[in-house]
Design a protein around this motif. Structure first.
Motif, short mmCIF file in Angstrom:
data_model
loop_
_atom_site.label_atom_id
_atom_site.label_comp_id
_atom_site.label_asym_id
_atom_site.label_seq_id
_atom_site.Cartn_x
_atom_site.Cartn_y
_atom_site.Cartn_z
N ASN A 1 -9.10 0.82 -3.15
CA ASN A 1 -9.05 -0.60 -3.49
C ASN A 1 -9.06 -1.43 -2.21
OD1 ASN A 1 -6.14 -1.41 -2.72
ND2 ASN A 1 -5.82 0.42 -3.99
N GLU A 2 -9.15 -2.72 -2.35
CA GLU A 2 -9.29 -3.61 -1.20
C GLU A 2 -8.03 -3.70 -0.36
OE1 GLU A 2 -8.33 -7.73 -3.69
OE2 GLU A 2 -10.35 -7.31 -2.93
N GLN A 3 -6.89 -3.22 -0.89
CA GLN A 3 -5.63 -3.26 -0.16
C GLN A 3 -5.32 -1.94 0.57
OE1 GLN A 3 -3.57 -5.73 0.47
NE2 GLN A 3 -4.73 -7.23 -0.75
N ASN A 4 -6.25 -0.99 0.56
CA ASN A 4 -5.97 0.34 1.11
C ASN A 4 -5.48 0.31 2.56
OD1 ASN A 4 -8.41 2.30 -0.76
ND2 ASN A 4 -6.24 1.96 -1.13
N LYS A 5 -6.13 -0.49 3.40
CA LYS A 5 -5.72 -0.53 4.81
C LYS A 5 -4.29 -1.04 4.95
CE LYS A 5 -8.67 -1.37 8.01
NZ LYS A 5 -9.64 -1.97 8.95
N ASN A 6 -3.96 -2.07 4.18
CA ASN A 6 -2.58 -2.59 4.20
C ASN A 6 -1.60 -1.56 3.64
OD1 ASN A 6 -3.55 -5.04 5.21
ND2 ASN A 6 -3.74 -5.95 3.17
N GLN A 7 -2.02 -0.85 2.60
CA GLN A 7 -1.16 0.17 2.01
C GLN A 7 -0.93 1.33 2.98
OE1 GLN A 7 -3.65 0.67 -1.45
NE2 GLN A 7 -2.22 -0.40 -2.78
N HIS A 8 -1.97 1.69 3.73
CA HIS A 8 -1.83 2.74 4.73
C HIS A 8 -0.78 2.36 5.77
CE1 HIS A 8 -6.24 4.21 3.96
NE2 HIS A 8 -5.44 4.35 2.92
N SER A 9 -0.78 1.11 6.19
CA SER A 9 0.18 0.66 7.20
C SER A 9 1.61 0.75 6.68
CB SER A 9 -0.14 -0.77 7.64
OG SER A 9 0.16 -1.72 6.61
N HIS A 10 1.81 0.51 5.40
CA HIS A 10 3.15 0.62 4.81
C HIS A 10 3.56 2.08 4.71
CE1 HIS A 10 4.33 -3.50 3.37
NE2 HIS A 10 3.09 -3.72 3.77
N ILE A 11 2.62 2.96 4.37
CA ILE A 11 2.94 4.40 4.31
C ILE A 11 3.38 4.90 5.67
CG2 ILE A 11 1.92 6.70 4.02
CD1 ILE A 11 0.19 5.51 1.79
N ASN A 12 2.68 4.47 6.73
CA ASN A 12 3.02 4.91 8.09
C ASN A 12 4.40 4.43 8.52
OD1 ASN A 12 -0.42 4.39 9.13
ND2 ASN A 12 0.54 6.21 8.28
N ASN A 13 4.93 3.41 7.86
CA ASN A 13 6.23 2.86 8.24
C ASN A 13 7.35 3.25 7.28
OD1 ASN A 13 6.01 0.77 10.65
ND2 ASN A 13 4.14 0.56 9.45
N LEU A 14 7.11 4.17 6.37
CA LEU A 14 8.15 4.62 5.44
C LEU A 14 9.19 5.46 6.16
CD1 LEU A 14 5.88 5.65 2.42
CD2 LEU A 14 7.46 3.70 2.49
N SER A 15 10.41 5.46 5.66
CA SER A 15 11.49 6.22 6.29
C SER A 15 11.56 7.67 5.82
CB SER A 15 12.84 5.54 6.00
OG SER A 15 13.17 5.66 4.61
N GLY A 16 11.07 7.93 4.62
CA GLY A 16 11.17 9.27 4.05
C GLY A 16 12.28 9.41 3.05
N ASN A 17 13.12 8.40 2.92
CA ASN A 17 14.22 8.43 1.96
C ASN A 17 13.81 7.89 0.59
OD1 ASN A 17 16.10 9.45 3.88
ND2 ASN A 17 16.37 7.39 4.70
N GLU A 18 12.61 7.32 0.53
CA GLU A 18 12.14 6.74 -0.73
C GLU A 18 11.70 7.84 -1.70
OE1 GLU A 18 10.95 4.20 2.85
OE2 GLU A 18 10.75 6.29 2.23
N SER A 19 11.87 7.59 -2.98
CA SER A 19 11.39 8.53 -4.00
C SER A 19 9.90 8.32 -4.23
CB SER A 19 12.14 8.32 -5.31
OG SER A 19 11.77 7.09 -5.91
N PHE A 20 9.28 9.26 -4.93
CA PHE A 20 7.85 9.15 -5.23
C PHE A 20 7.56 7.88 -6.02
CE2 PHE A 20 4.33 9.92 -8.23
CZ PHE A 20 3.31 10.17 -7.33
N ASP A 21 8.35 7.61 -7.04
CA ASP A 21 8.11 6.41 -7.86
C ASP A 21 8.35 5.14 -7.06
OD1 ASP A 21 7.39 7.83 -10.13
OD2 ASP A 21 9.43 7.92 -10.92
#
Length: 351
Positions: free
Chosen positions: A220-240
């Motif tokens: 989708n058109e937000q993929n690049k922005n979504q990728h940047s958020h994934i790279n900044n996740l802590s790892g404590n978040e659940s899948f949902d």
């Protein structure tokens, strides 16, 4: 056969230990959905070289036969791949005449499924570096349907699997390994429909269920922005939590700058592990396909890092340095901090 089985178990155990140190965390979801009996085709997405089949293999536990593209076979590693229960699949690009070799390969897979054994197929048909699912080929669906018709008394399933990496190129990322709802092939057999239509129905259902196993199911058109958020996740978040948060992303999330102390530790980690890092970078420079970067770093870490630290102990002892173990410990700690810092500043614009 016993020798091959031993080799398989040893390599899988080494990879399991390597994963423990290479990844920050591996969370598994939905494993309780796996059928207790029956032949299963494990169908993961394919973003990270040789790591992908081992991630599934280590967690699944049973000996898995994996279909692998034929061009990696041959040479010094041929016997190793074969012992690891990897079998080649030939494509048109491998030569039209070589396609006939697939007949015996597929017969072996049908036999395994009929005996209730697992087979792993990457249904996207190729590797890629996208977080979202690429178009599914008909291969796994056709194999499942054929095996079910050949062994009508056996239950054949396709298991949709999502392997979600917070960072596919660097160590100390975290993974969400998600098993989806099994597809029971008997439910898709319809004598009133042409076989091609039955295969397409299975493939369509597999696509739907695999997308449910991914943080980002579609392009989708937000993929690049979504990728940047994934790279900044802590790892404590659940899948949902991750999946829901990515649906709300609207802007690019810049990585923060390192402070002076972090930069000092990073530099120390570089100096204390310089030979290992130079060798790893030299190997990476020979690799054209970036999807193998994670695999190269993992393998170098498993085999070269312990060797370098052993050499470091010998060197410091030879130089009459009394605190050689402290130096090695400092090497380990600063390398760990250096990698954390590299992941902090990792920016998906580089992809």
């Amino acid at each position: 056969q016993p020798v091959n089985n031993l080799f398989y178990i040893v390599i899988r155990s080494i990879m399991q230990i390597g994963f423990y140190f290479y990844f920050k965390k591996i969370k598994v979801y939905g494993k309780e959905k796996l059928p207790k009996k029956g032949g299963v085709i494990l169908s993961p997405n394919h973003q990270n070289g040789v790591i992908d089949p081992f991630i599934v293999g280590v967690d699944y536990g049973d000996e898995i036969t994996s279909l692998t593209r034929a061009d990696i076979f041959g040479g010094l590693l041929h016997k190793a791949f074969t012992a690891m229960k990897m079998i080649p699949v030939y494509r048109i690009r491998d030569g039209y005449n070589s396609l006939k070799n697939n007949d015996s390969i597929f017969d072996l897979c049908y036999s395994l499924l009929g005996k209730g054994k697992p087979v792993q197929i990457f249904s996207e048909g190729r590797q890629h570096e996208n977080y979202y699912l690429m178009p599914i080929s008909k291969g796994s669906s056709r194999m499942a349907l054929t095996a079910q018709k050949m062994f009508p008394k056996q239950n054949i399933y396709i298991i949709p699997i999502g392997i979600n990496y917070s960072n596919r190129r660097n160590p100390l990322a975290f993974i969400h390994l998600v098993y989806g709802d099994p597809i029971k092939i008997k439910e898709f057999i319809d004598k009133d429909l042409p076989e091609v239509k039955q295969i397409n129905n299975i493939r369509d259902e597999l696509t739907i269920r695999m997308k449910k196993c991914l943080w980002l199911p579609e392009k989708n058109e937000q993929n690049k922005n979504q990728h940047s958020h994934i790279n900044n996740l802590s790892g404590n978040e659940s899948f949902d939590e991750i999946r829901n948060s990515l649906n709300m992303v609207s802007g690019y999330k810049e990585s923060r700058e390192l402070n002076k102390i972090e930069k000092i530790f990073s530099f120390a980690g570089y100096l204390l592990n310089l030979p290992f890092l130079l060798i790893t970078n030299k190997v990476l420079s020979k690799i054209d396909d970036v999807v193998y970067y994670g695999t190269i770093k993992l393998v170098c870490g498993i085999f070269l890092l312990p060797l370098w630290w052993a050499i470091l102990i010998l060197i410091t002892n030879f130089m009459n340095i009394q605190y050689s173990l402290i130096i090695v410990l400092a090497s380990i700690i600063t390398l760990y901090i250096r990698q954390i810092n590299r992941n902090i500043i990792y920016n998906s614009k580089k992809l």
